[in-house]
Write an enzyme that holds these catalytic residues in place. Structure first.
Site, mmCIF file in Angstrom:
data_model
loop_
_atom_site.group_PDB
_atom_site.id
_atom_site.type_symbol
_atom_site.label_atom_id
_atom_site.label_comp_id
_atom_site.label_asym_id
_atom_site.label_seq_id
_atom_site.Cartn_x
_atom_site.Cartn_y
_atom_site.Cartn_z
ATOM 1 N N HIS A 313 0.809 -1.052 -0.126
ATOM 2 C CA HIS A 313 -0.354 -0.248 -0.048
ATOM 3 C C HIS A 313 1.050 0.971 -0.052
ATOM 4 O O HIS A 313 1.177 0.972 0.827
ATOM 5 C CB HIS A 313 -0.639 -0.091 1.021
ATOM 6 C CG HIS A 313 -2.068 1.192 1.343
ATOM 7 N ND1 HIS A 313 -1.966 2.406 1.577
ATOM 8 C CD2 HIS A 313 -3.446 1.081 1.067
ATOM 9 C CE1 HIS A 313 -2.738 3.388 1.600
ATOM 10 N NE2 HIS A 313 -4.683 1.351 0.959
ATOM 11 N N ASP A 371 -7.740 -3.715 -0.833
ATOM 12 C CA ASP A 371 -8.797 -4.230 -1.898
ATOM 13 C C ASP A 371 -8.685 -5.629 -2.033
ATOM 14 O O ASP A 371 -9.211 -5.610 -3.157
ATOM 15 C CB ASP A 371 -8.040 -3.248 -3.032
ATOM 16 C CG ASP A 371 -7.666 -1.347 -2.538
ATOM 17 O OD1 ASP A 371 -8.706 -0.938 -2.222
ATOM 18 O OD2 ASP A 371 -6.471 -0.498 -2.243
#
Length: 437
Positions: A313, A371
């Site tokens: 991330h 995600d």
């Protein structure tokens, strides 16, 4: 909103052009980095700061969300995201983000009722959808219909009236799932489903997405809980691109519906809200489990542009605190639906196993992020890829609204006006057309 607190320290700059010292105040954060107040820098030095992407610039002060990317921390109003996801629900989290405190039982009941009775949209809104092509992307539709809400709800457009702002906030949170479900139903040619006042927020959304007038639709409680968690985990994420867009649009005095529509447009960008959609596209590209080693090898090759989506991330340099919660929900949903033999989900689970065991992924801290898991859940419960970012918008609306309200109440807030480093032509004299060669 209180002014930033000066901690009686200052930051000293030396202008090498003049050897003059410039003292800049330092404001103290309650947690996280302090900030240097550069508001007088231009007046004192005739210079601006240069920060493409504003990654080192604080554009506002806020009490809503705090992120420590190095430690993997995400706090809503001081509460750890994991605690909220495990012990709270989305409506309670919405109340927390809007009002700053967790509600009492009576406050929560009143808030939920207020949201529930705003879920319907004006019947004329249905005609808007018929103006779009049947294959229009749902996010394109959402940009239009959310902005169009300002044409229907004139009694909540005065941003200087606290009651107007409150009503607009409730309407946006309540109507976003209805509009999102309508966008989905329109794309598949099914009739719109009206919201039901006897269902909770996540249940109502699933009912409007998958129910039909032909037969009763019962929402699976495990799927409803997973959806509720997804909404909590995506409700806010500090000053990201879409939130900054909402604040920037709002700084001009634009109405709240227009500001949220602007946020949706920003979220639509593949570098922002399209990450979980990219995960599914990657799984489809891999195709079968036996091809995973090939793509793992490509991911480790610095000369290969291929990237494994859903791992690591930009903000969280260690682990994504939301991913731990989503991992649990993901496996609960897969177990409840019994869809482990679906090819793409098999690939996803094998990638998860490799990422948690492979030394390369561990060393690079490329853990599965939120995600990765949310995309798998959406796939498992039958939500098409084109709707992934729309669901993100449904969740993030409360964060946008809370941030917008905070900005309006901030007396130090000014209309957004970033500066630039101009590198174009200097002033030139105009040459008449007949004299140009």
């Amino acid at each position: 909103m209180s002014e930033a607190k000066n901690n009686n320290n200052s930051f000293t700059l030396i202008d090498n052009r003049t050897n003059e010292k410039i003292e800049l105040p330092v404001f103290e954060a309650s947690v996280g980095p302090d900030v240097i107040d550069i508001r007088k820098l231009y007046a004192e030095t005739d210079c601006f700061t240069y920060d493409p992407g504003f990654t080192s610039t604080g554009s506002c002060e806020s009490k809503i969300t705090f992120i420590d990317g190095d430690k993997g921390v995400l706090l809503y109003r001081g509460y750890h995201i994991g605690e909220l996801a495990d012990n709270s629900d989305f409506m309670e989290t919405c109340y927390l983000l809007l009002y700053g405190e967790l509600p009492s039982p009576e406050q929560k009941r009143k808030f939920e009722t207020g949201i529930t009775y705003h879920t319907m949209v004006n019947e004329q809104m249905s005609t808007f959808f018929r103006g779009f092509r049947r294959d229009a992307h749902p996010m394109a539709i959402m940009c239009g219909v959310v902005g169009a809400l300002s044409a229907f709800y004139h009694d909540s457009l005065d941003i200087n009236d606290p009651h107007h702002r409150l009503v607009a906030s409730y309407r946006l949170i309540a109507k976003m799932p209805t509009l999102a479900a309508m966008a989905y139903k329109y794309s598949i040619g099914q009739p719109f489903m009206y919201p039901r006042n006897d269902l909770r927020y996540a249940e109502n959304f699933l009912y409007m997405m998958f129910g039909t007038p032909c037969e009763p639709y019962k929402v699976d409680p495990i799927i409803a809980r997973a959806m509720d968690r997804i909404l909590i985990l995506h409700a806010d994420h500090e000053q990201n691109a879409s939130t900054s867009t909402v604040r920037l649009a709002g700084s001009s005095g634009a109405n709240p519906f227009a500001c949220i529509s602007a946020g949706i447009a920003s979220l639509w960008g593949p570098a922002h809200g399209g990450a979980n959609e990219a995960v599914l596209n990657m799984l489809e590209e891999i195709g079968t489990k036996d091809r995973i080693p090939e793509f793992i090898k490509r991911a480790k090759d610095k000369s290969d542009p291929f990237r494994l989506m859903g791992f690591g991330h930009r903000v969280y340099k260690n682990f994504d605190p939301r991913a731990k919660v989503m991992q649990q929900s993901c496996h609960e949903v897969l177990d409840a639906l019994g869809v482990h033999d679906e090819p793409l989900l098999e690939i996803a689970m094998e990638l998860e196993r490799i990422a948690l065991e492979d030394e390369y992924f561990i060393e690079k801290k490329l853990y599965p992020n939120v995600d990765f898991y949310s995309g798998i859940i959406f796939r498992a419960i039958g939500i098409p890829t084109s709707m992934f970012t729309v669901l993100f918008a449904v969740a993030r609306t409360v964060g946008w609204v809370a941030q917008w309200n905070e900005m309006i109440e901030d007396k130090s807030q000014k209309i957004g006006r970033p500066r630039q480093l101009y590198i174009g032509k200097t002033q030139r004299d105009f040459v008449p057309l007949h004299m140009r060669t």
